[in-house]
Write an enzyme that holds these catalytic residues in place. Structure first.
Site, short mmCIF file in Angstrom:
data_model
loop_
_atom_site.label_atom_id
_atom_site.label_comp_id
_atom_site.label_asym_id
_atom_site.label_seq_id
_atom_site.Cartn_x
_atom_site.Cartn_y
_atom_site.Cartn_z
N GLY A 1 0.85 -1.20 0.00
CA GLY A 1 0.00 0.00 0.00
C GLY A 1 0.88 1.24 0.00
O GLY A 1 2.01 1.22 0.52
N GLY B 1 -0.78 4.75 -0.07
CA GLY B 1 -1.65 5.93 -0.08
C GLY B 1 -1.15 6.98 0.90
O GLY B 1 0.05 7.07 1.18
N TRP C 1 -1.60 7.22 4.23
CA TRP C 1 -0.99 6.62 5.42
C TRP C 1 0.15 5.68 5.01
O TRP C 1 1.20 5.66 5.64
CB TRP C 1 -2.04 5.89 6.24
N PHE D 1 -9.97 -3.01 -0.66
CA PHE D 1 -9.11 -3.62 -1.67
C PHE D 1 -8.29 -4.79 -1.12
O PHE D 1 -7.56 -5.46 -1.84
CB PHE D 1 -8.16 -2.58 -2.25
N LYS E 1 -7.94 0.21 8.63
CA LYS E 1 -9.06 0.50 9.54
C LYS E 1 -10.36 0.17 8.81
O LYS E 1 -10.88 0.97 8.03
CB LYS E 1 -8.99 1.94 10.01
N ALA F 1 -2.32 10.92 8.92
CA ALA F 1 -1.06 10.64 8.22
C ALA F 1 -0.21 11.89 7.99
O ALA F 1 1.01 11.88 8.20
CB ALA F 1 -1.37 9.96 6.90
N LYS G 1 -14.19 3.48 14.89
CA LYS G 1 -14.05 4.93 15.15
C LYS G 1 -14.36 5.73 13.89
O LYS G 1 -14.79 6.89 13.96
CB LYS G 1 -12.69 5.25 15.75
#
Ligand SMILES: NC(=O)C1=CN([C@@H]2O[C@H](COP(=O)(O)OP(=O)(O)OC[C@H]3O[C@@H](n4cnc5c(N)ncnc54)[C@H](O)[C@@H]3O)[C@@H](O)[C@H]2O)C=CC1
Ligand SMILES: O=C(CO)COP(=O)(O)O
Length: 370
Positions: free
Chosen positions: A30, A32, A34, A118, A141, A175, A226
């Site tokens: 990943g 992105g 974050w 994804f 999350k 992030a 959250k």
């Protein structure tokens, strides 16, 4: 002398091989907002601890073209994720790779950090290409959805599909602020003390402080739920109700998180909600997160969540509304919507089944006040 010298060089060679074999290779799945911020932390940490980790960090990047250039090329040449974390230089030892199987080759530690919708597909692509001795950690999350309804933890998907242990890292970690090296905390949910310590070593910095919790499920579930509450906080902001109402939404949301864990994850410890993954992440997301921002705009503009996500986030993904849908699907199947009126109202408002101005009405008879 010659004999001793050759013995010494053999010993050194063996020792090097031993250390090399012990060095852990990291793959970040990943890239992105974050994912890129985490790549900066890990990229710097593995260089500082090059006796324990390979200094090359392979980061899987979902390839896309940006102004005629491949994103992987931009990251590898300019060392900046100009789309998802603009303005932040990534360490030069972070290597962007468009093929997820290639990025996974020989990796000992997998850091999963992509939008939860994804994850299953990416996991399936990795199937059969992961060392059996590897460990995973999910920073995702959200939940996966079981066939026929019900939710699965992302770490469960990793364990089942890739057959490796998987911890999680959750916390108050917007992030962009982490990438700016603002002091913050995070919680690693990991029962295995050895893996927990290894992962804490990989992630911790002077400004990114880690607490390890053995209450793995609660840590991970907090991170997912959250985001639903943050959507509710955005609704309250959009309706202009002020800080008291927003504080009530946050508190009732926290109580529904606690109750959700008690019902679906027996053994959940209340103390875990006082960790960064719990109350702290709830606060930061309900004030500074993307879910809150888009939810406020949803109320104020009347546009759909999907339209606003595209207009406001430049390709980044909201996790709150899909998580609200996944949780509601399960609550409905168990006829438990009335025990979670906040989660239920937020889902229905996102789907247009309720008007935003009906939100607070749904909380006036909350089980907490019975
Ligand atoms: N952004 C933040 O401040 C924080 C995010 N997180 C969590 O981290 C996880 C990852 O979020 P971000 O890194 O912010 O991602 P993001 O919200 O920036 O999403 C964009 C990413 O999704 C990828 N993507 C788009 N379409 C895809 C597809 N079809 N298949 C695979 N990947 C695709 C893009 O390549 C990009 O890497 C989420 O679960 C989020 O809740 C956790 C803490 C902070
Ligand atoms: O998880 C986050 C902060 O910890 C980021 O929340 P958003 O996805 O709402 O921006």
């Amino acid at each position: 002398m010659h004999c001793c010298a050759s013995k010494a060089s053999t010993f050194e060679a063996d020792d090097t091989r031993l250390r090399m074999s012990e060095k852990k290779r990291v793959c970040i799945v990943g890239s992105g907002n974050w994912g890129s911020a985490i790549a900066k932390i890990i990229g710097n940490n593995v260089v500082a601890m090059s006796d324990q980790f390979h200094t090359e960090v392979r980061m899987w990047v979902f390839e896309e073209m940006i102004n005629g250039r491949k994103l992987t090329e931009i990251i590898n040449q300019d060392h900046e994720n100009v789309k998802y974390l603009p303005g932040i230089k990534l360490p030069t030892n972070v290597v962007a790779i468009p093929d997820v199987k290639e990025s996974a080759k020989d990796a000992d530690i997998f850091v999963f950090v992509l939008p939860h919708q994804f994850m299953r597909n990416v996991c399936k692509q990795l199937q059969g290409g992961v060392k059996p001795t590897a460990v995973g950690i999910s920073l995702i999350k959200g939940f996966d959805v079981k066939e026929g309804g019900g939710i699965l933890l992302i770490t469960t998907v990793v364990r089942e599909v890739l057959n490796i242990p998987c911890a999680s890292l959750m916390g108050a970690n917007i992030a962009n602020e982490v990438a700016s090296e603002n002091y913050c905390e995070a919680t690693i949910g990991c029962k295995d003390p050895k893996n927990g310590q290894l992962l804490k070593t990989l992630f911790q910095t002077k400004y990114f402080r880690i607490v390890i919790s053995e209450d793995e499920d609660t840590v991970e579930v907090c991170g997912a739920l959250k985001n639903i509450v943050a959507v509710g906080a955005g609704f309250a902001d959009g309706l202009g109700f002020g800080d008291n109402t927003k504080a009530a939404v946050i508190r009732l949301g926290l109580m529904e998180m606690v109750n959700f864990c008690e019902v679906f994850y027996p053994g959940s410890q209340q103390a875990t909600f006082l960790e960064s993954c719990g109350i702290a992440d709830l606060v930061t997301t309900c004030y500074g997160g993307r879910n809150r921002k888009v939810a406020e705009a949803f109320v104020k503009t009347g546009k759909s969540i999907e339209v606003l996500e595209n207009e406001m986030l430049n390709g980044q993904k909201l996790q709150g509304p899909p998580t609200a849908y996944e949780v509601n699907y399960m609550l409905k199947s168990k006829m438990m919507e009335d025990r979670f009126p906040l989660f239920t109202a937020i889902h229905k408002i996102c789907k247009g089944e309720l008007k935003p101005d009906q939100f607070i009405e749904c909380l006036k008879n909350h089980p907490e006040h019975m």
